[in-house]
Write an enzyme that holds these catalytic residues in place. Structure first.
Site, PDB file in Angstrom:
ATOM      1  N   GLY A   1       4.960   9.899  22.625  1.00  0.00           N
ATOM      2  CA  GLY A   1       4.886   7.983  23.346  1.00  0.00           C
ATOM      3  C   GLY A   1       6.097   8.450  24.728  1.00  0.00           C
ATOM      4  O   GLY A   1       5.719   9.431  25.702  1.00  0.00           O
TER       5      GLY A   1
ATOM      6  N   LEU B   1      15.281  14.619  12.199  1.00  0.00           N
ATOM      7  CA  LEU B   1      17.116  13.567  12.775  1.00  0.00           C
ATOM      8  C   LEU B   1      17.656  12.749  11.302  1.00  0.00           C
ATOM      9  O   LEU B   1      18.954  12.719  11.034  1.00  0.00           O
ATOM     10  CB  LEU B   1      16.545  12.326  13.563  1.00  0.00           C
ATOM     11  CG  LEU B   1      16.818  12.969  15.029  1.00  0.00           C
ATOM     12  CD1 LEU B   1      16.334  11.661  15.966  1.00  0.00           C
ATOM     13  CD2 LEU B   1      18.417  13.600  15.546  1.00  0.00           C
TER      14      LEU B   1
ATOM     15  N   ASN C   1      15.745  10.327  22.669  1.00  0.00           N
ATOM     16  CA  ASN C   1      14.536   9.269  22.948  1.00  0.00           C
ATOM     17  C   ASN C   1      14.122   9.273  21.511  1.00  0.00           C
ATOM     18  O   ASN C   1      13.373   8.042  21.144  1.00  0.00           O
ATOM     19  CB  ASN C   1      13.463  10.475  23.259  1.00  0.00           C
ATOM     20  CG  ASN C   1      12.075   9.601  23.219  1.00  0.00           C
ATOM     21  OD1 ASN C   1      12.099   8.872  23.808  1.00  0.00           O
ATOM     22  ND2 ASN C   1      11.470  10.201  22.289  1.00  0.00           N
TER      23      ASN C   1
ATOM     24  N   TYR D   1      19.407  -6.454   4.572  1.00  0.00           N
ATOM     25  CA  TYR D   1      18.612  -6.386   4.875  1.00  0.00           C
ATOM     26  C   TYR D   1      18.123  -6.705   5.749  1.00  0.00           C
ATOM     27  O   TYR D   1      16.801  -7.527   5.250  1.00  0.00           O
ATOM     28  CB  TYR D   1      17.749  -4.955   4.468  1.00  0.00           C
ATOM     29  CG  TYR D   1      17.220  -4.477   5.289  1.00  0.00           C
ATOM     30  CD1 TYR D   1      17.528  -3.727   6.011  1.00  0.00           C
ATOM     31  CD2 TYR D   1      15.864  -4.462   4.970  1.00  0.00           C
ATOM     32  CE1 TYR D   1      16.769  -2.572   6.891  1.00  0.00           C
ATOM     33  CE2 TYR D   1      14.932  -3.646   6.376  1.00  0.00           C
ATOM     34  CZ  TYR D   1      15.620  -3.300   7.126  1.00  0.00           C
ATOM     35  OH  TYR D   1      14.708  -2.416   7.731  1.00  0.00           O
TER      36      TYR D   1
HETATM   37  N1  LIG Z   1       7.707   1.357  23.340  1.00  0.00           N
HETATM   38  C1  LIG Z   1       9.332   0.629  23.240  1.00  0.00           C
HETATM   39  O1  LIG Z   1       8.291  -0.678  23.737  1.00  0.00           O
HETATM   40  C2  LIG Z   1      10.289   0.512  23.120  1.00  0.00           C
HETATM   41  C3  LIG Z   1      11.350   0.075  24.037  1.00  0.00           C
HETATM   42  C4  LIG Z   1      12.965  -0.538  23.365  1.00  0.00           C
HETATM   43  C5  LIG Z   1      13.176   0.864  22.746  1.00  0.00           C
HETATM   44  N2  LIG Z   1      12.081   2.623  22.555  1.00  0.00           N
HETATM   45  C6  LIG Z   1      12.947   2.980  22.530  1.00  0.00           C
HETATM   46  O2  LIG Z   1      12.089   4.422  22.929  1.00  0.00           O
HETATM   47  C7  LIG Z   1      12.237   5.792  22.226  1.00  0.00           C
HETATM   48  C8  LIG Z   1      10.446   6.204  21.652  1.00  0.00           C
HETATM   49  O3  LIG Z   1      10.612   5.181  21.300  1.00  0.00           O
HETATM   50  P1  LIG Z   1       8.400   5.154  21.611  1.00  0.00           P
HETATM   51  O4  LIG Z   1       8.317   3.914  22.028  1.00  0.00           O
HETATM   52  O5  LIG Z   1       7.918   7.173  22.156  1.00  0.00           O
HETATM   53  O6  LIG Z   1       7.743   5.326  19.833  1.00  0.00           O
HETATM   54  P2  LIG Z   1       7.157   6.353  19.029  1.00  0.00           P
HETATM   55  O7  LIG Z   1       5.655   6.839  19.632  1.00  0.00           O
HETATM   56  O8  LIG Z   1       7.119   6.253  18.296  1.00  0.00           O
HETATM   57  O9  LIG Z   1       8.124   7.738  19.150  1.00  0.00           O
HETATM   58  C9  LIG Z   1       9.179   8.010  18.557  1.00  0.00           C
HETATM   59  C10 LIG Z   1       9.407   9.417  18.517  1.00  0.00           C
HETATM   60  O10 LIG Z   1      10.483   9.570  17.081  1.00  0.00           O
HETATM   61  C11 LIG Z   1      10.091  10.740  16.784  1.00  0.00           C
HETATM   62  N3  LIG Z   1      10.609  10.459  15.455  1.00  0.00           N
HETATM   63  C12 LIG Z   1      10.745   9.438  14.508  1.00  0.00           C
HETATM   64  N4  LIG Z   1      11.713   9.340  13.542  1.00  0.00           N
HETATM   65  C13 LIG Z   1      12.752  10.919  13.212  1.00  0.00           C
HETATM   66  C14 LIG Z   1      12.789  11.735  12.937  1.00  0.00           C
HETATM   67  N5  LIG Z   1      13.383  11.361  11.940  1.00  0.00           N
HETATM   68  N6  LIG Z   1      13.153  12.955  13.005  1.00  0.00           N
HETATM   69  C15 LIG Z   1      12.855  13.105  14.155  1.00  0.00           C
HETATM   70  N7  LIG Z   1      11.575  12.180  15.312  1.00  0.00           N
HETATM   71  C16 LIG Z   1      11.876  11.239  14.547  1.00  0.00           C
HETATM   72  C17 LIG Z   1       8.507  10.814  16.457  1.00  0.00           C
HETATM   73  O11 LIG Z   1       7.642  11.365  15.696  1.00  0.00           O
HETATM   74  P3  LIG Z   1       7.032  11.103  14.692  1.00  0.00           P
HETATM   75  O12 LIG Z   1       5.594  11.029  15.344  1.00  0.00           O
HETATM   76  O13 LIG Z   1       6.610  12.602  13.605  1.00  0.00           O
HETATM   77  O14 LIG Z   1       6.848   9.872  13.570  1.00  0.00           O
HETATM   78  C18 LIG Z   1       8.637  10.269  17.750  1.00  0.00           C
HETATM   79  O15 LIG Z   1       8.295  11.698  18.378  1.00  0.00           O
HETATM   80  C19 LIG Z   1      12.972   4.876  20.698  1.00  0.00           C
HETATM   81  O16 LIG Z   1      14.819   5.069  20.924  1.00  0.00           O
HETATM   82  C20 LIG Z   1      12.428   3.648  20.692  1.00  0.00           C
HETATM   83  O17 LIG Z   1      13.628   3.417  19.852  1.00  0.00           O
HETATM   84  C21 LIG Z   1      10.670   2.151  22.985  1.00  0.00           C
END
Ligand SMILES: NC(=O)c1ccc[n+]([C@@H]2O[C@H](COP(=O)([O-])OP(=O)(O)OC[C@H]3O[C@@H](n4cnc5c(N)ncnc54)[C@H](OP(=O)(O)O)[C@@H]3O)[C@@H](O)[C@H]2O)c1
Length: 305
Positions: free
Chosen positions: A43, A87, A113, A183
């Site tokens: 992502g 993490l 991120n 929760y």
């Molecule tokens: N997408 C949106 O609309 C949106 C909106 C607001 C905020 N955000 C924020 O943007 C950030 C990136 O999200 P994204 O949308 O790109 O989602 P994503 O595609 O699901 O990417 C999330 C990343 O975090 C990694 N991750 C998850 N759990 C982890 C752990 N325990 N240890 C290490 N790495 C871990 C995932 O690894 P794996 O692939 O191995 O699980 C993946 O590389 C997040 O912080 C999210 O809260 C996103």
């Protein structure tokens, strides 16, 4: 470009909703800079790493495992080095900190991120609700462990979310960090993203008197793997209308990259950014007592792990 981007104007920085990580770094050379990004394999994080490497930075890409990190880094142009950092596992985070120190890396920026969202049922790590632990405590350990590796003008960027506004009354429910007393998936995610905001605020206060800065960022709504817990109906809907109304991954990576490297962001330390411009967070983000209490509580938790 998403359809919505066509109807949105740019802000005072000259960038806006439709700016991408490539457009906010156009003409910027990052040669000589080293930038650590968590969640490099998917992502927004993957696009962030790609563009930083494209502009000449040495990217340190962190993922849950060494294999995932290396596979992702192999896909980026230029120089990218993989580090394992699960993490939710304090040993893995400490090992990552040690590996970066052993490699004598000096960091010009850290982009926190990686994240998980809205776990349907209560899950925990080390006795703490998993989104709070992964999104906040894991990054707290990583950043505080690497403070001495930061260069003089380093930037720390917390990828938060507008959903920080869904955190509980009082911002952080300090009496229920385990989630055992109740929760709710959205509230728990909101609380973890509120913790990212408060961490950036307190870090900025602790950077005072230095040229280092910290930011919190809302990347925008992007169709990524993040929504994996939201069920098949949401998934189908997002696939159908997402390209019209959601940001592209390039647009989603823009604000974090802007905060980390743009000269235009250098005076915006301590702010909350969206669409590569300053925006207003929920009021309690500005309360230094809550941010200070979260920092103290996080230190206590980390000492106990
Ligand atoms: N997408 C949106 O609309 C949106 C909106 C607001 C905020 N955000 C924020 O943007 C950030 C990136 O999200 P994204 O949308 O790109 O989602 P994503 O595609 O699901 O990417 C999330 C990343 O975090 C990694 N991750 C998850 N759990 C982890 C752990 N325990 N240890 C290490 N790495 C871990 C995932 O690894 P794996 O692939 O191995 O699980 C993946 O590389 C997040 O912080 C999210 O809260 C996103």
């Amino acid at each position: 470009m998403s359809l919505l981007a066509m109807f949105k104007s740019v802000g005072p920085t000259g960038f806006g909703y439709g700016s991408t990580a490539e457009t906010v770094t156009k003409g910027i050379s990052l040669k000589g800079q080293t930038i650590l990004v968590t969640g490099c394999n998917s992502g927004i994080g993957a696009e962030t790493c790609r563009v930083l490497a494209l502009r000449g930075a040495v990217v340190l890409g962190a993922a849950r495992t060494q294999k995932k990190a290396e596979a992702a880094c192999a896909r980026f142009p230029g120089s990218a080095i993989g580090y394992a950092c699960e993490l939710s596992d304090p040993t893995s985070v400490r090992d990552c900190v040690e590996a970066i120190k052993m490699d004598k890396r000096r960091l010009d920026a850290i982009i926190c991120n990686a994240g998980i969202m809205m776990l349907p049922k209560l899950e925990k790590s080390n006795g703490y609700e998993l989104q709070f632990f992964t999104n906040h405590i894991g990054h707290f350990m990583l950043v505080t462990g690497l403070l001495e590796q930061l260069t003089e003008r380093a930037r720390v960027v917390m990828i938060s979310s507008d959903l920080h506004a869904r955190a509980p009354v009082g911002a952080i429910d300090f009496d229920n960090l385990s989630g055992e007393k109740g929760y709710q998936p959205l509230t728990a995610y909101g609380q973890s993203k509120m913790a990212n905001m408060l961490f950036a605020k307190e870090l900025q206060r602790r950077f005072s008197g230095t040229a280092k800065v910290a930011y919190a960022v809302h990347p925008g709504v992007v169709d990524t793997n993040l929504a994996r817990n939201m069920g098949p109906i949401v998934s189908v809907l997002v696939k159908a209308i997402g390209p019209l109304f959601l940001k592209s991954v390039g647009e989603g990576a823009a604000t974090g990259v802007f905060a980390a490297v743009s000269p235009k962001a250098s005076r915006l330390g301590g702010t909350y950014l969206a669409d590569s411009n300053v925006t207003r967070p929920r009021l309690d983000v500005e309360n230094p007592e809550i941010a200070g209490r979260l920092w103290a509580e996080s230190e206590k938790i980390v000492r106990s792990l």
